[in-house]
Design a protein around this motif. Structure first.
Motif, PDB file in Angstrom:
ATOM      1  N   HIS A   1       1.088  -1.222  -0.298  1.00 12.67           N
ATOM      2  CA  HIS A   1      -0.374  -0.158  -0.178  1.00 12.67           C
ATOM      3  C   HIS A   1       0.715   1.490   0.192  1.00 12.67           C
ATOM      4  CE1 HIS A   1      -4.194   2.258   0.960  1.00 12.67           C
ATOM      5  NE2 HIS A   1      -3.439   2.772   1.178  1.00 12.67           N
TER       6      HIS A   1
ATOM      7  N   HIS B   1       2.476   1.836  -3.373  1.00 13.58           N
ATOM      8  CA  HIS B   1       1.332   2.396  -4.234  1.00 13.58           C
ATOM      9  C   HIS B   1       1.333   4.400  -3.831  1.00 13.58           C
ATOM     10  CE1 HIS B   1       1.843  -1.503  -6.126  1.00 13.58           C
ATOM     11  NE2 HIS B   1       1.284  -0.336  -7.269  1.00 13.58           N
ATOM     12  N   CYS B   2       1.155   4.361  -2.390  1.00 10.36           N
ATOM     13  CA  CYS B   2       0.742   5.434  -1.824  1.00 10.36           C
ATOM     14  C   CYS B   2       1.512   6.151  -0.928  1.00 10.36           C
ATOM     15  CB  CYS B   2      -0.225   5.676  -1.157  1.00 10.36           C
ATOM     16  SG  CYS B   2      -2.437   4.876  -1.921  1.00 10.36           S
TER      17      CYS B   2
ATOM     18  N   TRP C   1       3.121   8.931   0.479  1.00 11.19           N
ATOM     19  CA  TRP C   1       2.151  10.160   0.588  1.00 11.19           C
ATOM     20  C   TRP C   1       1.957   9.919   2.513  1.00 11.19           C
ATOM     21  CZ3 TRP C   1       0.690   8.126  -4.215  1.00 11.19           C
ATOM     22  CH2 TRP C   1      -0.548   8.162  -3.858  1.00 11.19           C
ATOM     23  N   LEU C   2       0.638   8.289   2.081  1.00 14.03           N
ATOM     24  CA  LEU C   2       0.320   8.311   3.361  1.00 14.03           C
ATOM     25  C   LEU C   2       1.649   7.846   4.328  1.00 14.03           C
ATOM     26  CD1 LEU C   2      -1.962   6.323   2.402  1.00 14.03           C
ATOM     27  CD2 LEU C   2      -2.304   8.775   3.311  1.00 14.03           C
TER      28      LEU C   2
ATOM     29  N   ALA D   1       7.890   5.621  -5.840  1.00 11.09           N
ATOM     30  CA  ALA D   1       7.011   5.236  -5.837  1.00 11.09           C
ATOM     31  C   ALA D   1       7.009   3.326  -6.882  1.00 11.09           C
ATOM     32  CB  ALA D   1       5.803   5.780  -6.521  1.00 11.09           C
TER      33      ALA D   1
ATOM     34  N   THR E   1       8.459  14.069  -6.491  1.00 10.26           N
ATOM     35  CA  THR E   1       7.665  12.063  -6.483  1.00 10.26           C
ATOM     36  C   THR E   1       7.424  12.049  -7.784  1.00 10.26           C
ATOM     37  OG1 THR E   1       5.641  13.416  -6.984  1.00 10.26           O
ATOM     38  CG2 THR E   1       5.951  12.993  -4.960  1.00 10.26           C
TER      39      THR E   1
ATOM     40  N   ASN F   1       5.873   8.818  -9.241  1.00 11.97           N
ATOM     41  CA  ASN F   1       5.432   7.733  -9.046  1.00 11.97           C
ATOM     42  C   ASN F   1       4.801   6.462  -9.770  1.00 11.97           C
ATOM     43  OD1 ASN F   1       3.329   9.047  -7.720  1.00 11.97           O
ATOM     44  ND2 ASN F   1       2.800  11.175  -8.700  1.00 11.97           N
TER      45      ASN F   1
END
Length: 573
Positions: free
Chosen positions: A11, A14-15, A17-18, A70, A86, A88
């Protein structure tokens, strides 16, 4: 079950920023180990994230604070990023790539900072690779499924639409789309016309010139301590600062600085010259001792040949004495000196020495009765230079792994400024020189976002200007590599103009090299000249309403008649 436990490594990949807010301590430890495991010469900033599933195999990696790579990204070669960048999922970054601050790269986008050769003598898979590198400025959004090709520079604040193929440089604030990518509009105003865009229309340059002209007196006044000029308030007065003040006042106001009348400026500067050697020491220092051949190899007095000589020239005067080391140097002594210059590891210093010697010869030729230079000295200088220029690069000296082309390009500017440009003679191999200088202009160590200083930008702008004029036509007339030259000049001009600080002028550069970022006379004088050169490369210098007449004058300074004009040693005018 809490949210922190529910978010898996997949998770976060893929994300990412969390991760800073939601990761468990165990996941943070694993991420630190992941970053340490990245090979090559790698350094990560604070709060960075590198996906476990990303293929990151760099030769050199510098990841700025709060940046991430990412899921399934593929990174090789040399990547440098600013903060808040970033990459991605499924992005590809290969070759030499430099990103500024706040760059967003969409999923499935490729930045390809390398290329294959395509010669017909061998299969493609056997062709060697080439790399000019990719540079992306600050605050740039590159959409998904974009391809950016090797050699491209994307200016600050650009937006690149999804699916675009970027093959040419894009100036700051451009919104571009398509294959090949083309400018769609200016990001600041959807209805803006090209004439209203910074760096494109003469109105922006005219407003800039109006501003700096109105503030010129304040810039000079803040650097006057009541008796002498210092480069910046709080620093020691210097000879160069006085000369820079004269150059700025002449450029913007068409007069001498108001702190002294013209005659006093001339008296002070002319009286600094040592009558025996013809050299000018720094304030309160004794005249420098010449070397065995009668001239110097280093020190402030070398540049004073340029700065004091041209300041006096702008004031309608000249050196009261010839420079003895140039007047008396024989052709064999000159060749020995030229052969002994540090061409291998100090080409800038070698070029600076030639600039000084040739400029001293220029001043000396104003003296009659053979009192300027020995017969054959200038012919020896130009003959030596013409036979030593590298036909593959058009430059003198050799690049190095540590500094790239910095020394040879900066040395080329100083060498050609004092010799070929000052005497109005064509440089050898101008196309090869343009190739080499443009290659250097993509070196992110010196031209990445926030890295430029006045010296490095000037030392690219002037050679490009000089060579394009020699090759016929300006950069806008379909000349040699004109699109690339224009794009570089657009980007540098857009970055330079906002650096002016009201009432204070320009700093030398944003980093600590040279005089540093604090506005001062040297930075102001140099950036004003750079602005003219960049604008002239774009065909817009008339909007500035000024043209350098001193050290950075575009025309030859020696017209061929000085040697025949009688000079009794007294100031002219």
């Amino acid at each position: 079950m809490g949210l922190r436990q529910e978010l898996s490594v997949e998770h976060f990949d893929h994300c990412p920023w969390l991760f800073a807010e939601e990761a468990t301590e165990e996941q943070r430890v694993a991420q630190r180990e992941r970053q340490r495991s990245v090979g090559g010469d790698s350094e990560m900033g604070e709060r960075c994230y590198v996906a476990q599933s990303a293929a990151v195999f760099p030769d050199r990696l510098r990841l700025g604070d709060d940046s991430y790579i990412a899921a399934h990204a593929y990174v090789t070669g040399e990547l440098t990023t600013g903060t808040d960048c970033t990459l991605n999922p499924f992005t590809v970054v290969r070759g030499a790539v430099a990103l500024g601050k706040g760059v967003r790269i969409g999923a499935h986008t490729s930045l390809l900072g390398f290329n294959h050769s395509m010669a017909p003598d061998r299969p493609v898979f056997q062709q060697p690779h080439t790399s000019r590198g990719i540079t992306v400025g600050d605050d740039v959004w590159i959409g998904s499924h974009v391809v950016v090709m090797d050699g491209v520079t994307i200016g600050d604040h650009c937006v690149i639409g999804a699916g675009a193929v970027v093959t040419k440089d894009l100036p700051a604030w451009t919104v571009a789309a398509g294959n090949p990518a083309r400018p769609v509009r200016d990001r600041r105003d959807a209805k803006a016309t090209s004439a209203a865009r910074p760096g494109r229309g003469g109105d922006v340059l005219a407003r800039f010139a109006e501003t700096v002209r109105a503030q010129a007196a304040d810039v000079l006044g803040r650097c006057w301590d009541g008796e002498r000029y210092a480069d910046r308030p709080g620093t020691a007065p210097t000879v160069r600062a006085h000369c820079d003040a004269v150059e700025i006042a002449d450029l913007l106001l068409g007069t001498a600085p108001e702190q002294l009348d013209t005659g006093e400026h001339v008296r002070r500067l002319a009286s600094l010259q040592d009558p025996d050697t013809g050299l000018v020491p720094e304030f309160d220092e004794p005249p420098p001792a010449p070397d065995d051949d009668g001239f110097l190899g280093e020190g402030a007095a070398l540049y004073h040949v340029l700065s004091v000589g041209y300041a006096l020239d702008l004031l309608g005067s000249s050196f009261p004495h010839p420079v003895r080391g140039v007047r008396e140097m024989t052709a064999s002594q000159l060749v020995a000196r030229l052969e002994g210059l540090p061409w291998r590891d100090g080409a800038w210093g070698a070029g600076a020495w030639i600039d000084t010697w040739a400029t001293a010869a220029h001043w000396n030729l104003r003296y009659a009765n053979g009192d300027g230079t020995r017969p054959g000295s200038l012919e020896t200088l130009f003959g030596w230079l013409l036979t030593r220029a590298d036909p593959w690069t058009g430059l003198w000296g050799r690049p190095s792994a540590a500094a790239g082309r910095l020394q040879v390009v900066n040395g080329y500017y100083r060498l050609t400024r004092g010799s070929f440009a000052q005497f109005g003679l064509p440089v050898p191999h101008p196309r090869r020189a343009v190739d080499a200088v443009l290659d250097h202009a993509r070196d992110v160590r010196y031209f990445g976002a926030g890295q430029e200083n006045a010296c490095n930008v000037l030392d690219v702008a002037h050679p490009l200007w000089l060579c394009t004029r020699q090759l016929g036509g300006g950069a806008g007339d379909g000349g040699y590599r004109s699109a690339e030259i224009r794009a570089w000049a657009e980007g540098q001009l857009a970055a330079a103009l906002p650096r002016w600080q009201d009432g204070r002028g320009f700093g030398f550069g944003p980093v600590t090299s040279g005089p540093g970022p604090e506005p001062g006379l040297q930075g102001t004088e140099m950036w004003l000249a750079i602005t003219w050169l960049l604008a002239d490369l774009l065909g817009r210098s008339d909007a500035l309403g000024y043209r350098p007449r001193g050290i950075h004058r575009p025309e030859p300074a020696h017209d061929g008649h000085d040697a025949h004009a009688a000079h009794d040693g007294s100031p002219k005018g």
